[in-house]
Enzyme design. Structure first.
Site, PDB file in Angstrom:
ATOM      1  N   GLN A  97       0.810  -1.208   0.000  1.00 43.68           N
ATOM      2  CA  GLN A  97       0.000   0.000   0.000  1.00 43.68           C
ATOM      3  C   GLN A  97       0.843   1.258   0.000  1.00 43.68           C
ATOM      4  O   GLN A  97       2.058   1.227   0.204  1.00 43.68           O
ATOM      5  CB  GLN A  97      -0.931   0.004   1.213  1.00 43.68           C
ATOM      6  CG  GLN A  97      -0.217  -0.096   2.550  1.00 43.68           C
ATOM      7  CD  GLN A  97      -1.182  -0.270   3.714  1.00 43.68           C
ATOM      8  OE1 GLN A  97      -1.306   0.612   4.561  1.00 43.68           O
ATOM      9  NE2 GLN A  97      -1.865  -1.413   3.755  1.00 43.68           N
ATOM     10  N   HIS A  99       0.292   5.806   0.878  1.00 44.30           N
ATOM     11  CA  HIS A  99      -0.575   6.832   1.442  1.00 44.30           C
ATOM     12  C   HIS A  99      -0.352   8.167   0.726  1.00 44.30           C
ATOM     13  O   HIS A  99       0.779   8.490   0.333  1.00 44.30           O
ATOM     14  CB  HIS A  99      -0.302   7.014   2.933  1.00 44.30           C
ATOM     15  CG  HIS A  99      -0.394   5.737   3.708  1.00 44.30           C
ATOM     16  ND1 HIS A  99      -1.531   4.968   3.723  1.00 44.30           N
ATOM     17  CD2 HIS A  99       0.511   5.081   4.475  1.00 44.30           C
ATOM     18  CE1 HIS A  99      -1.331   3.902   4.491  1.00 44.30           C
ATOM     19  NE2 HIS A  99      -0.090   3.944   4.940  1.00 44.30           N
ATOM     20  N   GLU A 134       3.589   7.354   8.656  1.00 48.13           N
ATOM     21  CA  GLU A 134       3.653   6.318   9.686  1.00 48.13           C
ATOM     22  C   GLU A 134       5.095   6.109  10.143  1.00 48.13           C
ATOM     23  O   GLU A 134       6.044   6.339   9.395  1.00 48.13           O
ATOM     24  CB  GLU A 134       3.148   4.975   9.151  1.00 48.13           C
ATOM     25  CG  GLU A 134       1.725   4.956   8.657  1.00 48.13           C
ATOM     26  CD  GLU A 134       1.343   3.628   8.031  1.00 48.13           C
ATOM     27  OE1 GLU A 134       0.170   3.475   7.678  1.00 48.13           O
ATOM     28  OE2 GLU A 134       2.224   2.741   7.891  1.00 48.13           O
ATOM     29  N   HIS A 256       4.791   0.244   0.571  1.00 49.70           N
ATOM     30  CA  HIS A 256       5.313  -0.542   1.677  1.00 49.70           C
ATOM     31  C   HIS A 256       4.342  -1.651   2.053  1.00 49.70           C
ATOM     32  O   HIS A 256       3.165  -1.619   1.692  1.00 49.70           O
ATOM     33  CB  HIS A 256       5.574   0.343   2.901  1.00 49.70           C
ATOM     34  CG  HIS A 256       4.340   1.018   3.430  1.00 49.70           C
ATOM     35  ND1 HIS A 256       3.853   2.202   2.904  1.00 49.70           N
ATOM     36  CD2 HIS A 256       3.474   0.673   4.427  1.00 49.70           C
ATOM     37  CE1 HIS A 256       2.760   2.556   3.554  1.00 49.70           C
ATOM     38  NE2 HIS A 256       2.497   1.634   4.479  1.00 49.70           N
ATOM     39  N   ARG A 275      -4.124   0.779  -2.266  1.00 50.58           N
ATOM     40  CA  ARG A 275      -3.472  -0.528  -2.276  1.00 50.58           C
ATOM     41  C   ARG A 275      -2.848  -0.826  -3.633  1.00 50.58           C
ATOM     42  O   ARG A 275      -3.376  -0.451  -4.665  1.00 50.58           O
ATOM     43  CB  ARG A 275      -4.483  -1.604  -1.873  1.00 50.58           C
ATOM     44  CG  ARG A 275      -4.915  -1.451  -0.417  1.00 50.58           C
ATOM     45  CD  ARG A 275      -6.002  -2.420  -0.006  1.00 50.58           C
ATOM     46  NE  ARG A 275      -6.295  -2.260   1.420  1.00 50.58           N
ATOM     47  CZ  ARG A 275      -7.134  -1.349   1.914  1.00 50.58           C
ATOM     48  NH1 ARG A 275      -7.773  -0.539   1.090  1.00 50.58           N
ATOM     49  NH2 ARG A 275      -7.326  -1.252   3.219  1.00 50.58           N
TER      50      ARG A 275
END
Length: 386
Positions: A97, A99, A134, A256, A275
């Site tokens: 996926q 972001h 993240e 990642h 995704r």
């Protein structure tokens, strides 16, 4: 300060043992994937302030944002806790996926709202208007994929499988510039005829299982996701192995996947995920290609720096993760108090003020509330840069 009661999410990829082992509880027999700490509306932590019964942390913050978060945090991020802290336990690989950045999230969310795409539609890409950087910090050896390999390295890996249907991708990876080569190969893999790609993945899987070594992670992926084009896409990425205490930052646009292990994860409070494979869920290839950063990268492992409070340095302000390793005979350590924070014990029996913490227990501390750590153990601190 308030001791938190947290929800464990039973996602299918979760380990059945890692979180119970940390908490000292009996396994349920089912997956226990993530324990959430924060004010995310999907599963807010709960607290019992003043013996009045359990209340969601999100409701406590909404009732007095400046009192709980501090004026500086509210001015910078609005009247909400801008991060979500998790214990993540991967027993099987998560989806591949990426972001969006903040501008992409705002534009994508506004577009889907304008077009009337239901928020719970399986093909919806943007659940909110926020970005989702993240940080994952390993508590056990932790395997993952992060960022693109140099194309020539990816070409060598694919070529070593000796699968004829992979040769066009190998040829493309030898093209220049590198970013164009990576874009063209990822696009081709994800857009290929699914039956033909399933055959390619099956041949690649057999070869990876036979060769072992550097190919072992991809044989494992194919075991969990047979025929998925994400197995080939994963070979374009760096394979990263974190040791306990090491961390990895995942910024916008970086593809990642987490493969296995237990870690502390800290992220901006968002649900936006596009995704790339290793999933039965929707893959929106055109939108994905707008978001992915195709430059090769060498994932830098982050190790904490500092004395007393060791900080994992990251380039964003919505969260900051640090760690206290407390020695039995050490003096009490003051905890900075200017910003809201969640403190999580992962080892030992440290004391936070008058509270003794066990592994897996966490506490919310409002902005401006002074406290100190003592005793022995390891405590992670999640807060903001305001």
């Amino acid at each position: 300060m308030d001791r938190l009661t947290n929800t464990v999410r039973p996602y299918a990829w979760g380990s059945t043992t890692l979180i119970p082992e940390l908490l000292g509880t009996e396994p349920t027999g089912g997956p226990q994937a993530e324990m959430w700490m924060g004010a995310h509306p999907g599963a807010p932590s709960r607290l019992n302030r003043g013996g009045a019964g359990e209340t969601a942390l999100s409701e406590v913050i909404a009732a007095d944002p400046e009192g709980e978060l501090g004026a500086a945090t509210v001015a910078k991020f609005g009247p909400r806790l801008p991060f979500l802290l998790k214990i993540l336990a991967a027993g099987a690989p998560l989806s591949l996926q990426v972001h969006p950045n903040l501008a992409q999230a705002q534009e994508g969310y506004a577009d889907e709202e304008r077009r009337g795409v239901p928020i719970d539609a399986p093909h919806r890409n943007y659940k909110d208007a926020n970005h989702k950087p993240e940080l994952i910090c390993a508590l056990t050896p932790f395997d993952g994929l992060c960022g693109f390999r140099p194309p020539l390295e990816a070409a060598e890996l694919l070529s070593g499988l000796e699968v004829d249907s992979l040769k066009p991708y190998v040829d493309l990876l030898h093209a220049h510039p590198e970013e164009a080569a990576l874009r063209e190969v990822l696009t081709a893999v994800l857009s290929a005829d699914r039956e033909q790609m399933a055959e390619t993945v099956a041949e690649a899987t057999a070869a990876a299982a036979r060769l072992g070594g550097a190919y072992t992670p991809y044989a494992t992926l194919a075991h969990h996701f047979p025929g998925d084009p994400g197995v080939i896409a994963a070979m374009l990425l760096n394979h990263v192995q974190l040791q306990p205490g090491e961390a990895m930052f995942l910024g916008a646009g970086v593809p990642h996947a987490y493969l296995s292990g237990l870690g502390v994860e800290l992220m901006a409070n968002s649900d936006n995920v596009l995704r790339c494979g290793l999933t039965p869920k929707h893959v929106d290839v055109p939108e994905l290609l707008k978001v992915v950063r195709f430059e090769p990268s060498d994932p830098a492992l982050i190790r904490p720096e500092g004395n007393g409070e060791e900080v994992y340095d990251t380039p964003i302000d919505e969260f900051r993760l640090s760690r206290f390793d407390l020695a039995p005979a050490g003096a009490p350590v003051p905890v900075p108090s200017a910003t809201p924070q969640i403190l999580l014990c992962t080892e030992g029996a440290p004391r936070l003020g008058e509270l003794t913490l066990a592994p897996g227990e966490s506490v919310f501390v409002s902005a401006g509330e002074r406290t100190e750590l003592s005793g022995s153990g390891t405590v992670f601190r999640a807060t903001v840069v305001a």
